[in-house]
Design a protein around this motif. Structure first.
Motif, short mmCIF file in Angstrom:
data_model
loop_
_atom_site.label_atom_id
_atom_site.label_comp_id
_atom_site.label_asym_id
_atom_site.label_seq_id
_atom_site.Cartn_x
_atom_site.Cartn_y
_atom_site.Cartn_z
N ARG A 38 0.70 -1.38 -0.16
CA ARG A 38 0.11 0.08 -0.08
C ARG A 38 0.82 1.22 0.01
NH1 ARG A 38 -5.41 0.81 1.47
NH2 ARG A 38 -5.69 3.03 2.08
N SER A 86 -4.81 12.15 1.97
CA SER A 86 -4.79 11.92 3.26
C SER A 86 -3.58 11.97 4.22
CB SER A 86 -5.54 10.46 3.67
OG SER A 86 -6.79 10.40 3.11
N GLN A 87 -2.49 11.41 3.68
CA GLN A 87 -1.24 11.42 4.18
C GLN A 87 -0.68 12.97 4.31
OE1 GLN A 87 1.55 8.49 3.01
NE2 GLN A 87 -0.04 6.69 3.17
N VAL A 128 1.75 4.46 -2.64
CA VAL A 128 1.52 6.00 -2.38
C VAL A 128 2.79 6.39 -2.82
CG1 VAL A 128 1.78 7.43 -0.53
CG2 VAL A 128 -0.03 5.62 -0.42
N ASP A 132 -9.02 6.28 -5.30
CA ASP A 132 -8.87 5.70 -4.25
C ASP A 132 -7.11 6.15 -3.64
OD1 ASP A 132 -11.50 5.31 -3.58
OD2 ASP A 132 -11.19 3.00 -3.53
N THR A 175 -13.14 9.53 0.96
CA THR A 175 -13.09 8.51 1.85
C THR A 175 -13.10 8.75 3.31
OG1 THR A 175 -10.62 8.68 1.86
CG2 THR A 175 -11.45 7.15 0.58
N PHE A 186 -6.69 -0.72 -3.17
CA PHE A 186 -7.11 0.44 -4.01
C PHE A 186 -8.21 0.06 -4.93
CE2 PHE A 186 -3.01 1.85 -2.53
CZ PHE A 186 -3.51 2.65 -1.62
N GLU A 222 -10.92 8.38 5.53
CA GLU A 222 -9.72 9.01 6.03
C GLU A 222 -9.39 10.38 5.49
OE1 GLU A 222 -10.23 4.53 6.13
OE2 GLU A 222 -10.30 6.13 4.68
N GLU A 252 -5.51 8.30 -0.66
CA GLU A 252 -4.66 7.94 0.36
C GLU A 252 -3.53 8.94 0.34
OE1 GLU A 252 -2.63 6.11 3.46
OE2 GLU A 252 -4.77 6.10 2.81
#
Length: 204
Positions: free
Chosen positions: A12, A63-64, A16, A56, A119, A51, A121, A60
């Motif tokens: 994952r 989100s990070q 990213v 999606d 999402t 994902f 998150e 992520e």
């Protein structure tokens, strides 16, 4: 571009990191999941273990990014110390610094066309960052009479729009970067004009 390897169980995050490479090269909407897989050094089917699709994956990354963004803003705000005005100015400088240091995350956050609620998150992380901006606005505007005080969300949105415009035009190496002023100077004077209009700092 060299393929990225990944440790078992960390596919994952490898995806990213691959997406960040591709965002830097092609922008947040200029690559495919197959390209992300190739960059990460895995099969075209492997990303779908984590994902549903590119959006999606971008969510992520965003989100990070928002988590880092919130950390940077919270550190700059420092509970309104040494003064609300100094803390507010520090938050503005931190905004520019984040965009420079984490351009891939920044583009995923603001230029990928993702809804904040894409999402859970992403919704949680973006709200955390926005909460710091609202708190900075509330702290600084507390001395404005209530009947003249703008909503903190509006106050924060105005400053965010100004900061984002400066990043896009002058801080990212895009056309329009030629100016005798630094992005920090542009932000400082723009915020100063805004705050004078609210009566928060004295007019020259």
């Amino acid at each position: 571009m060299a393929k990225r390897g990944y440790h078992h169980g960390n596919l994952r995050q490898a995806l990213v990191e691959a997406a960040l490479d591709l965002i830097a090269e092609k922008g947040p909407t200029g690559f495919t999941m197959a390209e992300a897989a190739k960059t990460a050094g895995v099969s075209a089917a492997a990303p779908y273990r984590h994902f549903a699709g590119r959006e999606d994956l971008l969510a992520e990354v965003a989100s990070q990014g928002y988590e880092r963004f919130a950390d940077v803003l919270e550190f700059a705000f420092n509970d309104g110390q040494p003064s609300p005005l100094a803390a507010f100015e520090a938050v503005g400088r931190a905004y520019l610094a984040f965009a420079r240091k984490y351009p891939g995350h920044y583009m995923a956050m603001f230029e990928a066309g993702l809804a904040p609620g894409h999402t859970p998150e992403l919704a949680k992380a973006s709200e955390r960052a926005n909460r710091v901006l609202r708190r900075a606005a509330e702290t600084l505007s507390a001395r404005i009479p209530p009947e003249r005080r703008p909503p903190s969300a509006m106050f924060a949105a105005h400053i965010t729009a100004l900061s984002h415009g400066i990043v896009e035009l002058y801080a990212r190496g895009k056309p329009g970067t030629r100016t005798p002023f630094t992005p920090e100077e542009l932000l400082e004077t723009g915020v100063g004009i805004y705050l004078r209009g609210l009566g928060l700092i004295e007019r020259d």
